[in-house]
Write an enzyme that holds these catalytic residues in place. Sequence first.
Site, PDB file in Angstrom:
ATOM      1  N   GLU A 247       0.805  -1.144  -0.022  1.00 21.39           N
ATOM      2  CA  GLU A 247      -0.103  -0.094   0.018  1.00 21.39           C
ATOM      3  C   GLU A 247       0.933   1.235   0.014  1.00 21.39           C
ATOM      4  O   GLU A 247       1.845   1.376   0.535  1.00 21.39           O
ATOM      5  CB  GLU A 247      -0.997   0.019   1.309  1.00 21.39           C
ATOM      6  CG  GLU A 247      -1.736  -1.143   1.214  1.00 21.39           C
ATOM      7  CD  GLU A 247      -3.095  -1.193   2.271  1.00 21.39           C
ATOM      8  OE1 GLU A 247      -4.119  -1.605   1.983  1.00 21.39           O
ATOM      9  OE2 GLU A 247      -2.386  -0.953   3.302  1.00 21.39           O
TER      10      GLU A 247
ATOM     11  N   CYS B  95       3.312   8.608   1.364  1.00 20.21           N
ATOM     12  CA  CYS B  95       3.766   7.599   2.008  1.00 20.21           C
ATOM     13  C   CYS B  95       4.090   6.197   1.351  1.00 20.21           C
ATOM     14  O   CYS B  95       3.009   5.833   0.969  1.00 20.21           O
ATOM     15  CB  CYS B  95       2.981   7.643   3.424  1.00 20.21           C
ATOM     16  SG  CYS B  95       3.348   6.160   4.387  1.00 20.21           S
TER      17      CYS B  95
ATOM     18  N   CYS C  85       6.785  -7.217   7.154  1.00 22.58           N
ATOM     19  CA  CYS C  85       7.911  -6.531   8.042  1.00 22.58           C
ATOM     20  C   CYS C  85       8.627  -8.019   8.857  1.00 22.58           C
ATOM     21  O   CYS C  85       7.583  -8.666   9.303  1.00 22.58           O
ATOM     22  CB  CYS C  85       7.673  -5.409   8.823  1.00 22.58           C
ATOM     23  SG  CYS C  85       8.881  -4.568   9.581  1.00 22.58           S
TER      24      CYS C  85
ATOM     25  N   CYS D 129       6.866  -5.165  15.869  1.00 18.35           N
ATOM     26  CA  CYS D 129       6.655  -3.875  16.716  1.00 18.35           C
ATOM     27  C   CYS D 129       4.843  -4.320  17.345  1.00 18.35           C
ATOM     28  O   CYS D 129       4.214  -4.253  16.417  1.00 18.35           O
ATOM     29  CB  CYS D 129       6.635  -2.593  16.441  1.00 18.35           C
ATOM     30  SG  CYS D 129       8.143  -2.413  15.682  1.00 18.35           S
TER      31      CYS D 129
ATOM     32  N   CYS E 240       2.012  -2.504  15.910  1.00 20.29           N
ATOM     33  CA  CYS E 240       1.844  -1.870  14.458  1.00 20.29           C
ATOM     34  C   CYS E 240       1.326  -3.317  13.793  1.00 20.29           C
ATOM     35  O   CYS E 240       1.408  -4.231  13.758  1.00 20.29           O
ATOM     36  CB  CYS E 240       3.277  -1.987  13.920  1.00 20.29           C
ATOM     37  SG  CYS E 240       3.166  -1.460  12.168  1.00 20.29           S
TER      38      CYS E 240
ATOM     39  N   CYS F 138      -0.680   5.989   9.740  1.00 22.34           N
ATOM     40  CA  CYS F 138       0.455   5.142  10.122  1.00 22.34           C
ATOM     41  C   CYS F 138       0.167   3.947  10.920  1.00 22.34           C
ATOM     42  O   CYS F 138      -0.630   3.975  12.063  1.00 22.34           O
ATOM     43  CB  CYS F 138       1.139   6.203  11.100  1.00 22.34           C
ATOM     44  SG  CYS F 138       2.624   6.640  10.065  1.00 22.34           S
TER      45      CYS F 138
HETATM   46  N1  SAH Z   1       9.412   0.590   9.456  1.00 19.09           N
HETATM   47  C1  SAH Z   1       9.593   1.780   9.842  1.00 19.09           C
HETATM   48  C2  SAH Z   1       8.508   2.711   8.824  1.00 19.09           C
HETATM   49  C3  SAH Z   1       7.251   2.289   8.894  1.00 19.09           C
HETATM   50  S1  SAH Z   1       6.152   2.516  10.359  1.00 19.09           S
HETATM   51  C4  SAH Z   1       9.582   2.597  11.294  1.00 19.09           C
HETATM   52  O1  SAH Z   1       9.045   1.657  12.092  1.00 19.09           O
HETATM   53  O2  SAH Z   1       9.967   3.530  11.573  1.00 19.09           O
HETATM   54  C5  SAH Z   1       5.930   4.267  10.195  1.00 19.09           C
HETATM   55  C6  SAH Z   1       5.861   4.901  11.630  1.00 19.09           C
HETATM   56  O3  SAH Z   1       4.266   4.741  12.196  1.00 19.09           O
HETATM   57  C7  SAH Z   1       6.528   4.390  12.890  1.00 19.09           C
HETATM   58  O4  SAH Z   1       6.999   5.257  13.467  1.00 19.09           O
HETATM   59  C8  SAH Z   1       5.649   3.590  13.346  1.00 19.09           C
HETATM   60  O5  SAH Z   1       6.326   3.175  14.672  1.00 19.09           O
HETATM   61  C9  SAH Z   1       4.242   4.024  13.531  1.00 19.09           C
HETATM   62  N2  SAH Z   1       3.432   3.265  13.720  1.00 19.09           N
HETATM   63  C10 SAH Z   1       3.277   1.739  13.327  1.00 19.09           C
HETATM   64  N3  SAH Z   1       1.721   1.358  13.809  1.00 19.09           N
HETATM   65  C11 SAH Z   1       1.227   2.263  14.491  1.00 19.09           C
HETATM   66  C12 SAH Z   1      -0.138   2.596  14.815  1.00 19.09           C
HETATM   67  N4  SAH Z   1      -0.961   1.572  14.913  1.00 19.09           N
HETATM   68  N5  SAH Z   1      -0.358   3.860  15.403  1.00 19.09           N
HETATM   69  C13 SAH Z   1       0.520   5.055  15.345  1.00 19.09           C
HETATM   70  N6  SAH Z   1       1.775   4.918  14.602  1.00 19.09           N
HETATM   71  C14 SAH Z   1       2.183   3.643  14.141  1.00 19.09           C
HETATM   72 FE1  SF4 Z   2       7.639  -2.979  10.875  1.00 17.69          FE
HETATM   73 FE2  SF4 Z   2       5.546  -1.770  11.792  1.00 17.69          FE
HETATM   74 FE3  SF4 Z   2       8.013  -2.097  13.451  1.00 17.69          FE
HETATM   75 FE4  SF4 Z   2       7.969  -0.183  11.276  1.00 17.69          FE
HETATM   76  S1  SF4 Z   2       6.631  -0.111  13.254  1.00 17.69           S
HETATM   77  S2  SF4 Z   2       9.520  -1.785  12.065  1.00 17.69           S
HETATM   78  S3  SF4 Z   2       6.682  -1.572   9.911  1.00 17.69           S
HETATM   79  S4  SF4 Z   2       6.587  -3.631  12.399  1.00 17.69           S
END
Ligand code: SAH
Ligand code: SF4
Length: 398
Positions: free
Chosen positions: A122, A135, A142, A146, A149, A375
Amino acid sequence: MTAPNLTPPQAPITQDVLTIPRKLPEGGKANLVGLTRDQLRDALIAAGTPERQAKMRVGQIWQWIYHWGVRDFAAMTNLAKEYRALLAEHFVIEVPEVVTRQVSADGTRKYLLRIAGGHEVEAVYIPEETRGTLCISSQVGCTLTCSFCHTGTQKLVRNLTAAEIVGQVMVARDDLGEWPVPGAPKDETRLVSNVVLMGMGEPLYNFDNVRDAMKVVMDGEGISLSRRRITLSTSGIVPEIAKTAEEIGCLLAISFHATTDEVRDRLVPVNKKWNIATLLDTLRDYPRLSNSERITFEYVMLKDVNDSDADAKRLVKLIAGIPAKINLIPFNEWPGAPYQRSDWDRIEAFADIVYKAGYASPIRTPRGEDIMAACGQLKSATERARKSRAEIAAEAGL
Ligand code: SAH
Ligand code: SF4
């Protein structure tokens, strides 16, 4: 569950290296999109372009593809007919296929794109008054997990190629009608004025392709976005951070999200490999190495997990001395998420402490929530490979 960590942190995370062979599109023709200038030159020579003409041909073809947005060699009118036919015989100019496009009530557009192998990723376009941010994704899924996420619940399927990364920018420009029209007065307003690598995937686990793709996007004779309009967000892959400064030079955002290793281990498990102190040490050098100003610290606001006044105070202490801005992200909920968004007054109180310590502390307005485009909500609906809840909990030490 993980046992208490008495030995030096071992890597709980493995980087599945899934480099697929550069796949030739149907008919065995190579895709020119995403090649660096040098790679394009080599490809043209291999197809029969005389070496002494190669540099000029690279320049011409580059402009057609990235300045004018042309996809058909026949339209490259400053090339001889026979040469156009030669190109068409060997190459294609191919971008990901748009499967669906959803437009949110607030104007945000989410594209579901199909790439080779039938996988889906996406990209999200977010229009604002003074700019438009695209974006983009760097991986299908991934490897990291996290715990807040949505993408993290999807197993990594593979790295995107440079073509697929640049292709996301080209698809958005197609959809927005942003390619210049020959003869029309030059329009300096950019619809896609900024690119953020904040979609699916960890860009620094796909470094080479991300670097090559960003070089194409930054090239002044094509899409021509300056390196200061590109922000790469990483969960903190320490060994790649200095390389990002030196080889890409874009702005950096760090998914920080916690102020103690105990909490960060749970939220961003890669912290067990490179903890807060190690990460901050590396970040201190970034502005000098990349000749850029501030690093953005992203901080997702999770109710009763990382949102106390004490957290805010620890945060400003930790980053003291690093030119920084702190981007507070109200948690974007997804079905089955194990966290809740912090209350609004808590987010404001947190922002206030950070602001009074001298840091800009914008609260990111969630965009495109009605189409799950915010995000951390990106996850291809059709990828079936899911991490089990138990797997996620175990990896996050929950
Ligand atoms: N993998 C990279 C980039 C993609 S995530 C990273 O982790 O930085 C982009 C941003 O969205 C990151 O700061 C991530 O921590 C945040 N993010 C992920 N899941 C989220 C959620 N459910 N609500 C708000 N921010 C989130
Ligand atoms: Fe991967 Fe989501 Fe963690 Fe970014 S925030 S490193 S996309 S698991």
